[in-house]
Design a protein around this motif. Structure first.
Motif, PDB file in Angstrom:
ATOM      1  N   SER A 246       0.807  -1.211   0.000  1.00 24.28           N
ATOM      2  CA  SER A 246       0.000   0.000   0.000  1.00 24.28           C
ATOM      3  C   SER A 246       0.843   1.265   0.000  1.00 24.28           C
ATOM      4  N   ARG A 247       2.134   1.103   0.144  1.00 18.32           N
ATOM      5  CA  ARG A 247       3.033   2.253   0.140  1.00 18.32           C
ATOM      6  C   ARG A 247       3.880   2.336  -1.124  1.00 18.32           C
TER       7      ARG A 247
ATOM      8  N   TRP B 216      11.286  -1.800  -0.761  1.00 18.55           N
ATOM      9  CA  TRP B 216      11.054  -2.870   0.212  1.00 18.55           C
ATOM     10  C   TRP B 216      11.925  -4.085  -0.080  1.00 18.55           C
ATOM     11  N   ILE B 217      12.272  -4.288  -1.347  1.00 21.17           N
ATOM     12  CA  ILE B 217      13.228  -5.358  -1.649  1.00 21.17           C
ATOM     13  C   ILE B 217      14.570  -5.038  -1.005  1.00 21.17           C
ATOM     14  N   SER B 218      15.021  -3.796  -1.138  1.00 22.89           N
ATOM     15  CA  SER B 218      16.285  -3.383  -0.503  1.00 22.89           C
ATOM     16  C   SER B 218      16.204  -3.514   1.013  1.00 22.89           C
ATOM     17  N   THR B 219      15.078  -3.099   1.572  1.00 21.46           N
ATOM     18  CA  THR B 219      14.909  -3.190   3.023  1.00 21.46           C
ATOM     19  C   THR B 219      14.949  -4.639   3.485  1.00 21.46           C
TER      20      THR B 219
ATOM     21  N   ALA C  77      10.948  -8.938   1.318  1.00 18.40           N
ATOM     22  CA  ALA C  77      11.461  -8.834  -0.051  1.00 18.40           C
ATOM     23  C   ALA C  77      10.832  -9.829  -1.018  1.00 18.40           C
ATOM     24  N   GLY C  78      10.640 -11.082  -0.572  1.00 17.84           N
ATOM     25  CA  GLY C  78      10.299 -12.174  -1.480  1.00 17.84           C
ATOM     26  C   GLY C  78       9.123 -11.935  -2.404  1.00 17.84           C
TER      27      GLY C  78
END
Length: 419
Positions: free
Chosen positions: A270-271, A277-280, A327-328
């Motif tokens: 939603s963001r 988010w993959i990097s995170t 990430a997945g």
């Protein structure tokens, strides 16, 4: 219950593929973790021969993912999935019934080829059927896969009380049931005739520099996921002096996955900005190895130091699973966006070829670091290597995002755009 409710919101085809993945991982982990012991102890094979049998299975799978992906694009994912599960039924059945090296090598080739067929085909089918809900579909896929990876070894341990053949026949039976279910329930989809040759398709995918760069940047993810079967179980055993402690790593991960995967994916989706988010997630996977690194060498004793070492390993496993959960699903969602929809299977196939090579090289490095750490009284070394793998991969994906090399995923109605 929330997982089942979410699952029922998807078409029947996706529901079947989710149950299929639960069965695939259950059947696989019911047998493969115990194969080396069977070959060495029950059949009396040398370590070199055991290595050849296991290596042939792994090479057959990792090296032929590209074949499975192309077949899914050209023949239709449904038929390739069914063929893959059918081949694994035969391969696992041969492990149960054959004792000679030729039969065991044939079983290894068939079971490896089976995985090379259905793994990219399942993901291509899922991506095509899920539409703009790919992230949620792959989040559920991760939940069912993780659950199967826990149930399989537990069931395998129980069946080994009978003998290895009971375990292998049960695994073959699971794949036979999946094959029949797919043939009866999985809808067929019309496949448009290919406009180019297979080699041209491969050249197109390999020539996609952004995709190749992304696949290489994901080396850390697959290397660190493999530490769930190498470094983390070893750390748990060293910390407690108990072989059964390795199983706690999977229990922690499965419970966290069941409770959090869908919530995490929905919240982050939603963001927007999937690459962020993959990097995170990759960074979290790297940082997961810091707690065990800080107390490395303090286990295998008694009292508070042993418990501290054990808890640090379990904390690291939990953080690693959280990183995979972050990430997945977005990695799987991103892959089809690099090229034409007609080549979705080929993109997944080549991505998994790269991941297989990465996992092999990464495990070699980590294994070397484990040996070097033991020799040099530096037990922190393999944990530090893994932390570096994760952080470098996180930086690589962030860099690609900054260059604008990654495909954008449209933000659905009601979702907030990334700042």
């Amino acid at each position: 219950m929330k997982t089942w409710r979410e699952m029922r919101r998807f078409p029947v085809a996706i529901q079947l593929l989710l149950v299929n993945q639960l069965g695939v991982n259950t059947g696989f982990y019911l047998l493969i973790p115990y194969l080396a012991t069977h070959l060495g102890e029950d059949l009396g094979m040398s370590a070199a021969v055991v290595g050849i049998v296991l290596g042939v299975r792994n090479l057959s799978q990792q090296g032929l993912f590209i074949i499975g992906g192309s077949a899914a694009d050209r023949l239709g994912a449904r038929g390739v999935i069914i063929a893959g599960c059918g081949l694994r039924t035969v391969g696992f059945g041969m492990f149960a019934l054959g004792d000679g090296l030729p039969v065991l090598l044939a079983a290894s080739v068939l079971s490896g080829l089976a995985g090379a067929l259905f793994n990219p085909a399942v993901r291509a089918y899922l991506a095509q059927e899920a539409g703009d809900r790919k992230a949620e579909a792959f989040a559920l896929f991760n939940v069912f896969a993780t659950t199967g990876a826990l149930v399989g070894p537990l069931l395998g341990s129980a069946l080994l009380l009978v003998d290895f053949r009971a375990s292998a026949l049960t695994a073959a039976g699971i794949f036979a049931g999946l094959t029949v279910a797919q043939a009866l329930v999985l809808p067929a989809r019309e496949v448009e005739p290919a406009k180019s040759g297979v080699l041209a398709d491969w050249r197109e995918v390999v020539g996609n520099r952004a995709f190749v760069a992304f696949a290489l940047a994901m080396v850390g993810m697959f290397t660190l996921e493999n530490q769930l079967y190498l470094l983390l179980p070893d750390g748990a055993r060293r910390a407690t002096g108990w072989d059964g402690a390795a199983g706690l790593v999977f229990v922690v991960g499965t419970l966290a996955n069941l409770a959090l995967q869908l919530r995490i994916t929905r919240s982050l989706k939603s963001r927007g900005a999937r690459a962020r988010w993959i990097s995170t997630g990759l960074a979290l996977m790297g940082l997961a190895f810091v707690p065990p690194m800080l107390v490395a060498g303090s286990g295998s004793g008694s009292g508070e130091t042993s418990w501290l070492a054990a808890l640090s390993v379990l904390l690291g496993a939990l953080i690693l699973y959280l990183g995979v959960m972050v990430a997945g699903p977005f990695v799987m969602e991103l892959i089809p966006g690099f090229g034409r929809p007609e080549l979705t299977g080929t993109y997944f196939g080549i991505f998994y070829v790269v991941s297989g090579i990465a996992a092999a090289v990464g495990n070699t490095v980590v294994g070397w670091a484990m040996d070097a750490g033991d020799r040099g009284d530096a037990e922190w070394l393999p944990w530090a290597c893994c932390a570096v793998f994760g952080l470098v991969s996180a930086g690589g994906v962030a860099w690609l995002q900054r260059l604008g090399a990654l495909p954008g995923i449209p933000v659905a109605v009601g979702e907030r755009s990334a700042v």
